[in-house]
Write a protein that holds these residues in place. Structure first.
Motif, PDB file in Angstrom:
ATOM      1  N   GLU A   1     -41.593  29.189 -75.935  1.00 39.01           N
ATOM      2  CA  GLU A   1     -41.752  29.714 -74.587  1.00 39.01           C
ATOM      3  C   GLU A   1     -40.464  29.518 -73.787  1.00 39.01           C
ATOM      4  OE1 GLU A   1     -44.555  28.968 -70.665  1.00 39.01           O
ATOM      5  OE2 GLU A   1     -45.215  28.196 -72.611  1.00 39.01           O
ATOM      6  N   LYS A   2     -39.993  30.617 -73.195  1.00 40.30           N
ATOM      7  CA  LYS A   2     -38.732  30.593 -72.442  1.00 40.30           C
ATOM      8  C   LYS A   2     -38.767  29.520 -71.359  1.00 40.30           C
ATOM      9  CE  LYS A   2     -35.055  33.505 -71.044  1.00 40.30           C
ATOM     10  NZ  LYS A   2     -33.998  32.835 -71.755  1.00 40.30           N
ATOM     11  N   GLY A   3     -37.735  28.684 -71.344  1.00 36.92           N
ATOM     12  CA  GLY A   3     -37.630  27.604 -70.377  1.00 36.92           C
ATOM     13  C   GLY A   3     -38.318  26.315 -70.789  1.00 36.92           C
ATOM     14  N   LYS A   4     -39.092  26.361 -71.883  1.00 35.28           N
ATOM     15  CA  LYS A   4     -39.822  25.172 -72.346  1.00 35.28           C
ATOM     16  C   LYS A   4     -39.521  24.874 -73.816  1.00 35.28           C
ATOM     17  CE  LYS A   4     -43.581  25.805 -69.093  1.00 35.28           C
ATOM     18  NZ  LYS A   4     -45.024  25.909 -68.889  1.00 35.28           N
ATOM     19  N   GLU A   5     -38.403  25.405 -74.298  1.00 31.51           N
ATOM     20  CA  GLU A   5     -38.083  25.287 -75.723  1.00 31.51           C
ATOM     21  C   GLU A   5     -37.724  23.868 -76.151  1.00 31.51           C
ATOM     22  OE1 GLU A   5     -36.344  29.305 -74.290  1.00 31.51           O
ATOM     23  OE2 GLU A   5     -36.435  27.252 -73.533  1.00 31.51           O
ATOM     24  N   PHE A   6     -37.083  23.096 -75.271  1.00 32.58           N
ATOM     25  CA  PHE A   6     -36.499  21.814 -75.667  1.00 32.58           C
ATOM     26  C   PHE A   6     -37.121  20.643 -74.917  1.00 32.58           C
ATOM     27  CE2 PHE A   6     -33.107  25.100 -75.746  1.00 32.58           C
ATOM     28  CZ  PHE A   6     -33.006  25.228 -77.119  1.00 32.58           C
ATOM     29  N   ALA A   7     -37.126  19.497 -75.574  1.00 32.93           N
ATOM     30  CA  ALA A   7     -37.573  18.248 -74.947  1.00 32.93           C
ATOM     31  C   ALA A   7     -36.881  17.090 -75.647  1.00 32.93           C
ATOM     32  CB  ALA A   7     -39.092  18.099 -75.061  1.00 32.93           C
ATOM     33  N   ASP A   8     -36.755  15.994 -74.936  1.00 33.88           N
ATOM     34  CA  ASP A   8     -36.241  14.769 -75.551  1.00 33.88           C
ATOM     35  C   ASP A   8     -37.358  14.071 -76.304  1.00 33.88           C
ATOM     36  OD1 ASP A   8     -33.597  14.915 -74.706  1.00 33.88           O
ATOM     37  OD2 ASP A   8     -33.966  13.762 -72.869  1.00 33.88           O
ATOM     38  N   LEU A   9     -37.045  13.574 -77.487  1.00 30.72           N
ATOM     39  CA  LEU A   9     -37.949  12.724 -78.256  1.00 30.72           C
ATOM     40  C   LEU A   9     -37.287  11.368 -78.390  1.00 30.72           C
ATOM     41  CD1 LEU A   9     -39.136  14.908 -81.274  1.00 30.72           C
ATOM     42  CD2 LEU A   9     -40.317  14.467 -79.139  1.00 30.72           C
ATOM     43  N   THR A  10     -38.110  10.322 -78.408  1.00 32.10           N
ATOM     44  CA  THR A  10     -37.568   8.984 -78.604  1.00 32.10           C
ATOM     45  C   THR A  10     -38.351   8.251 -79.684  1.00 32.10           C
ATOM     46  OG1 THR A  10     -38.951   7.674 -77.108  1.00 32.10           O
ATOM     47  CG2 THR A  10     -37.123   8.905 -76.102  1.00 32.10           C
ATOM     48  N   SER A  11     -37.772   7.172 -80.133  1.00 27.17           N
ATOM     49  CA  SER A  11     -38.425   6.331 -81.136  1.00 27.17           C
ATOM     50  C   SER A  11     -39.639   5.613 -80.547  1.00 27.17           C
ATOM     51  CB  SER A  11     -37.423   5.313 -81.681  1.00 27.17           C
ATOM     52  OG  SER A  11     -36.764   4.658 -80.618  1.00 27.17           O
ATOM     53  N   GLU A  12     -39.787   5.645 -79.240  1.00 17.87           N
ATOM     54  CA  GLU A  12     -40.910   4.958 -78.590  1.00 17.87           C
ATOM     55  C   GLU A  12     -42.124   5.861 -78.393  1.00 17.87           C
ATOM     56  OE1 GLU A  12     -40.755   1.558 -77.863  1.00 17.87           O
ATOM     57  OE2 GLU A  12     -38.948   1.833 -79.087  1.00 17.87           O
ATOM     58  N   ASP A  13     -41.957   7.172 -78.533  1.00 15.37           N
ATOM     59  CA  ASP A  13     -43.030   8.116 -78.210  1.00 15.37           C
ATOM     60  C   ASP A  13     -44.325   7.845 -78.975  1.00 15.37           C
ATOM     61  OD1 ASP A  13     -41.350   9.381 -76.405  1.00 15.37           O
ATOM     62  OD2 ASP A  13     -40.810  11.000 -77.778  1.00 15.37           O
ATOM     63  N   HIS A  14     -44.224   7.543 -80.254  1.00 21.33           N
ATOM     64  CA  HIS A  14     -45.448   7.315 -81.037  1.00 21.33           C
ATOM     65  C   HIS A  14     -46.091   5.973 -80.694  1.00 21.33           C
ATOM     66  CE1 HIS A  14     -44.150   4.414 -84.241  1.00 21.33           C
ATOM     67  NE2 HIS A  14     -42.966   4.792 -83.792  1.00 21.33           N
TER      68      HIS A  14
END
Length: 185
Positions: free
Chosen positions: A25-38
């Motif tokens: 979806e345009k404008g929502k393609e990217f996000a930061d992921l971290t080792s803490e997310d899970h």
């Protein structure tokens, strides 16, 4: 040829913050992921790596993980695919490959190769990631590692079988499958 030492079972999975493709979806393609997310949701982490986008074996694996996405979610596991390609290459590949445009898990971009290097999974000549799968428990400890050469795809059913076995926290015999008896010691 110098080989890196592969981070293995019992080690703490490295800390990271990386860009990932999470949507078309345009404008929502990217996000930061971290080792803490899970860890936030007390989830297991299943991270699988492939060598390069726009290749031949890789999309068969990615599509198979996607077909089994609900199986991982039902096991309280966060599924992440990763390579050393950029988030923009990941996005282009998803947009242009029929089997990848409906992915339900993020495609992590390790463009600096820092995470792959810390894991010890870079192929010596091309500096691309081997086909490696990690299962990491909710505390961030690596509980299983599987590594395939560049030319051989992995078995997603085996990843699920091992995840099931690890989640029993019991002794599981050879070829054990969920629902079968474990070993009482």
């Amino acid at each position: 040829m110098t080989q890196n030492r592969i981070l293995s079972v019992g080690s703490t999975f490295p800390a990271f913050t990386k860009q990932a493709v999470v949507s078309l979806e345009k404008g929502k393609e990217f996000a930061d992921l971290t080792s803490e997310d899970h860890k936030i949701n007390d989830q297991w982490l299943v991270m699988f790596w492939w060598p390069k986008d726009f290749t031949f074996v890789c999309p068969t694996e990615i599509a198979e993980f996607n077909k089994n996405y609900d199986e991982f979610r039902d096991r309280d596991a966060m599924l992440i695919g990763a390579s050393t390609d950029s988030e923009f290459v990941h996005l282009a590949w998803r947009q242009n490959h029929e089997d990848l445009n409906k992915l339900r898990f993020p495609m992590l971009a390790d463009t600096s190769k820092s995470l792959a290097e810390e894991l010890g999974i870079l192929e010596a000549n091309e500096k691309v990631a081997y086909r490696v799968t990690y299962i990491v428990d909710p505390q961030g400890i690596i509980r299983w590692v599987s590594l395939n050469d560049l030319s051989v795809g992995r078995n997603v059913a085996e990843v699920l079988r091992v995840l099931d076995a690890l989640q029993t926290d019991e002794l599981c015999p050879c070829n054990w499958k969920k629902g079968e008896e474990t070993i009482a010691a």
